[in-house]
Design a protein around this motif. Structure first.
Motif, short mmCIF file in Angstrom:
data_model
loop_
_atom_site.label_atom_id
_atom_site.label_comp_id
_atom_site.label_asym_id
_atom_site.label_seq_id
_atom_site.Cartn_x
_atom_site.Cartn_y
_atom_site.Cartn_z
N UNK A 93 0.83 -1.21 0.00
CA UNK A 93 0.00 0.00 0.00
C UNK A 93 0.87 1.26 0.00
N UNK A 94 1.99 1.22 0.69
CA UNK A 94 2.88 2.38 0.69
C UNK A 94 3.57 2.55 -0.66
N UNK A 95 3.86 1.45 -1.34
CA UNK A 95 4.44 1.54 -2.68
C UNK A 95 3.44 2.17 -3.65
N UNK A 96 2.18 1.81 -3.51
CA UNK A 96 1.14 2.41 -4.35
C UNK A 96 0.99 3.88 -4.04
N UNK A 97 1.06 4.23 -2.75
CA UNK A 97 0.97 5.63 -2.35
C UNK A 97 2.11 6.44 -2.95
N UNK A 98 3.30 5.86 -3.01
CA UNK A 98 4.44 6.56 -3.62
C UNK A 98 4.16 6.93 -5.08
N UNK A 99 3.43 6.09 -5.78
CA UNK A 99 3.08 6.38 -7.17
C UNK A 99 2.03 7.50 -7.24
N UNK A 100 1.04 7.44 -6.36
CA UNK A 100 -0.07 8.39 -6.39
C UNK A 100 0.38 9.81 -6.07
N UNK A 101 1.30 9.97 -5.12
CA UNK A 101 1.68 11.32 -4.70
C UNK A 101 2.39 12.11 -5.80
N UNK A 102 2.82 11.42 -6.84
CA UNK A 102 3.52 12.10 -7.94
C UNK A 102 2.57 12.79 -8.93
N UNK A 103 1.28 12.52 -8.83
CA UNK A 103 0.33 13.17 -9.73
C UNK A 103 0.22 14.66 -9.38
N UNK A 104 0.16 15.51 -10.40
CA UNK A 104 0.05 16.95 -10.14
C UNK A 104 -1.17 17.28 -9.28
N UNK A 105 -0.98 18.18 -8.35
CA UNK A 105 -2.06 18.63 -7.50
C UNK A 105 -2.51 17.62 -6.46
N UNK A 106 -1.66 16.65 -6.15
CA UNK A 106 -2.08 15.62 -5.19
C UNK A 106 -2.52 16.22 -3.87
N UNK A 107 -1.76 17.16 -3.33
CA UNK A 107 -2.12 17.68 -2.02
C UNK A 107 -2.12 19.21 -1.98
N UNK A 108 -3.04 19.70 -1.19
CA UNK A 108 -3.01 21.11 -0.81
C UNK A 108 -2.07 21.21 0.39
N UNK A 109 -1.70 22.40 0.79
CA UNK A 109 -0.86 22.51 2.00
C UNK A 109 -1.50 21.83 3.23
N UNK A 110 -2.80 21.96 3.39
CA UNK A 110 -3.47 21.32 4.53
C UNK A 110 -3.41 19.80 4.42
#
Length: 84
Positions: free
Chosen positions: A31-48
């Motif tokens: 699940x953490x390996x999958x998360x590593x892939x997801x966080x690379x998408x543009x706009x994944x997170x706001x500062x909050x």
């Protein structure tokens, strides 16, 4: 060993085996390996969302460290019983 003690051992064996299996599955980190892939998408997170993610990941890391310590302490205690 009495009959009641045999039941206690069987119950402990089940619980230890189930926990061992769960930890082995958890240790795969898929699940953490999958998360590593997801966080690379543009706009994944706001500062909050970044702050929430960091807090959750820090908490998870702390829990892993504590779980490892607790397991080691349990094993050390069990060894003390056997040595007596």
């Amino acid at each position: 060993m009495d009959h009641k003690g045999d039941n206690h051992i069987k119950e402990l064996e089940k619980k230890i085996s189930a926990l061992s299996d769960a930890l082995a599955h958890l240790g795969k980190g898929t699940s953490m390996q999958e998360l590593l892939k997801i966080i690379r998408f543009p706009g994944y997170t706001t500062p909050a969302e970044f702050i929430f993610n960091v807090a959750i990941l820090d908490s998870m890391q702390t829990q892993v460290v504590l779980l490892e310590k607790l397991g080691n302490d349990l094993l050390a205690g069990a060894k003390q019983v056997v040595q007596k």
